[in-house]
Design an enzyme around this catalytic site. Structure first.
Site, mmCIF file in Angstrom:
data_model
loop_
_atom_site.group_PDB
_atom_site.id
_atom_site.type_symbol
_atom_site.label_atom_id
_atom_site.label_comp_id
_atom_site.label_asym_id
_atom_site.label_seq_id
_atom_site.Cartn_x
_atom_site.Cartn_y
_atom_site.Cartn_z
ATOM 1 N N HIS A 157 0.827 -1.226 0.000
ATOM 2 C CA HIS A 157 0.000 0.000 0.000
ATOM 3 C C HIS A 157 0.852 1.263 0.000
ATOM 4 C CE1 HIS A 157 -4.074 -1.753 0.768
ATOM 5 N NE2 HIS A 157 -3.288 -2.804 0.931
ATOM 6 N N ASP A 365 3.560 9.418 -1.015
ATOM 7 C CA ASP A 365 2.383 8.645 -0.606
ATOM 8 C C ASP A 365 2.189 7.517 -1.599
ATOM 9 O OD1 ASP A 365 0.070 7.974 0.810
ATOM 10 O OD2 ASP A 365 -0.637 10.040 0.914
#
Ligand code: ADP
Ligand code: F6P
Length: 469
Positions: A157, A365
């Protein structure tokens, strides 16, 4: 049909709200298929308690939740130490914040072994196992060592850093070797996939079999980019419900004479919060017409509060917000409204919808789901503008956002100014394209793309019965 078994460090009841992209996305993905979700209970067992004999089992609709507690030592070494003290900072390009401690890698291995042992007791022969995130990279190799031959995929992720940065981790070769115990390695972005390819070809001596399949350590792994999405319909429906509507009305009434800028995330150094507050200060300095007419609401939910890097950030952020308010505030206007808490998920869409501009400006991110939620929550006839960091995984998909380099404070301020003054026709066109992409590549698409790729690995690999050596 095979049962889906999802494994992740955090496990959340899919019927309840959760903060953090992984829990939100897996809750959405699993509730449509049912299956088993295995991971940490979130509880730290008393040091005197005997080791847990079996996982706690709980039924949440069609999803069975199976969780285990961690001992205080394991929590400190595996979760705070190796996962969030080494892998998180290095994967987010913050080598300066990484703390390499030999005890932590031992705990990381120990917990992955313990997870494998407990999970094995719950597995059926044709279960498909989908492991998530950096806490559990060696889980498949531990399961294989116990004889598990199920098909296994892994999804990261968070970003995968470039080869040279990954190689700074003392155990980098062991970590990458463990990735070859999976049949499929999934990443958020093409950039992450390239970093993986480059690493395995140059550092691990892998053979490129074409189609992103690599052979090394006597096994074949397929790799792919599967950008995670949100459940757009569910989020839109949420925005029509009472709590979101009430929040929208409260905000539009409160800020009727001002434009609202919004930031929402976990309080994490990867999110670029100090840089954002500085960019807002620069906006007020460079474009003083925004004084008394723009307000920044910054919501940062508490995260990993046992770690010094996070408490330092909290202090820095509070001081920055305080100084902007002290320097620019008026009796009837507070430039920054900062809150260190969670917003109830049912109210979030109302907050997003009331904002003229969302500031999603992480320094790094993996994806960033807040950006996608903001798009889904907008009024399509009068949408707000998304200001997005080029260093978020979402930037590969959300090409119609206004892109910024969050390290460039004045440049970000200039882009925020552009967002605040964007004419309606441009806002409509950009929002139309953004909505289209998050709808096409939503969380259901993500799940089915990944699982289809995992199922297809059976034909091409000769991995059955082969442990990683
Ligand atoms: P990460 O996984 O790093 O936390 P993402 O943006 O991918 O970042 O996912 C964050 C998820 O958590 C989103 O679904 C978002 O709505 C939720 N969230 C983040 N911060 C808050 C908050 N302060 N209050 C409520 N929900 C939050
Ligand atoms: O999305 C990255 C991630 O680390 C997830 O694994 C996690 O659920 C989320 O951020 C929140 O972090 P934590 O589980 O450490 O509270």
């Amino acid at each position: 049909m095979s049962r889906l078994v999802v494994v992740s460090n955090r496990v959340a009841d899919p019927r309840k709200a959760a903060a953090g992209g992984l829990a939100v996305a897996l809750g959405d993905a699993l509730s449509s298929t049912g299956g088993l979700w295995f991971g940490w209970s979130g509880q730290i067992a008393e040091s005197t308690a005997p080791a847990q004999a079996a996982p706690h089992i709980e039924q949440a609709g069609d999803v069975t939740l199976a969780t285990v507690d961690l001992s205080a030592d394991d929590h400190a070494g595996y979760y705070l130490g190796y996962s969030n003290g080494v892998l998180w900072p290095v994967f987010h390009l913050r080598l300066d914040l990484a703390r390499f401690d030999a005890g932590d890698i031992a705990a990381y291995r120990r917990v992955n072994k313990m997870f494998a042992r407990h999970l094995l007791t719950l597995l059926l022969p044709d279960d498909i196992i989908w492991v998530h995130d950096y806490h559990l990279i060696p889980l498949a190799s531990e399961l294989r060592a116990l004889g598990c031959q199920n098909r296994m995929g892994f999804f990261l992720h968070i970003p995968l850093p470039p080869q040279q940065v990954l190689a700074a981790i003392p155990q980098h070769d062991w970590l990458v070797r463990a990735m070859f115990a999976y049949d499929l390695m999934g990443f958020q972005s093409e950039a992450d996939l390239q970093n993986f390819s480059r690493y395995v070809l140059t550092e691990a001596g892998a053979v490129d079999l074409g189609g992103h399949r690599f052979r090394a350590f006597n096994r074949t792994v397929k790799a792919g980019a599967f950008p995670i999405g949100i459940d757009v319909d569910e989020f839109m429906a949420l925005s029509q419900e009472l709590p979101a509507q009430a929040m929208f009305e409260r905000m539009t009434e409160e800020y009727s004479r001002r434009q609202l800028l919004l930031g929402v995330e976990r309080l994490d150094y990867s999110k670029g919060l100090p840089q954002r507050i500085r960019a807002f200060r620069s906006l007020l300095q460079q474009y003083p017409e925004n004084i008394k007419s723009a307000t920044l609401i910054q919501i940062a939910s508490p995260s990993r509060e046992d770690m010094g890097t996070y408490t330092d950030l909290l202090a820095e952020l509070e001081s920055l917000c305080g100084s902007v308010n002290g320097d620019f505030g008026e009796l009837d206007w507070m430039p920054v409204r900062y809150m260190h808490r969670n917003v109830p998920r049912a109210e979030l869409p109302g907050l997003y919808r009331a904002a003229s501009v969302a500031l999603v400006t992480p320094l790094r991110d993996g994806m960033n789901l807040v950006a996608k939620e903001f798009i889904a929550a907008q009024d399509p006839s009068d949408p707000g503008v998304l200001v997005l960091s080029r260093f978020a995984g979402a930037a590969e998909q959300l090409l119609d956002a206004l892109m910024v380099n969050p390290y460039d404070i004045d440049g970000t301020a200039k882009t925020i100014q552009r967002a605040l003054h964007m004419p309606l026709d441009e806002r409509l066109a950009r929002h139309h394209n953004l909505l289209k992409i998050i709808r096409t590549q939503d969380v259901h698409w993500w799940r089915s793309q990944f699982l289809a790729a995992l199922e297809s690995t059976g034909h091409q690999s000769n991995n059955r019965h082969q442990p990683v050596r």
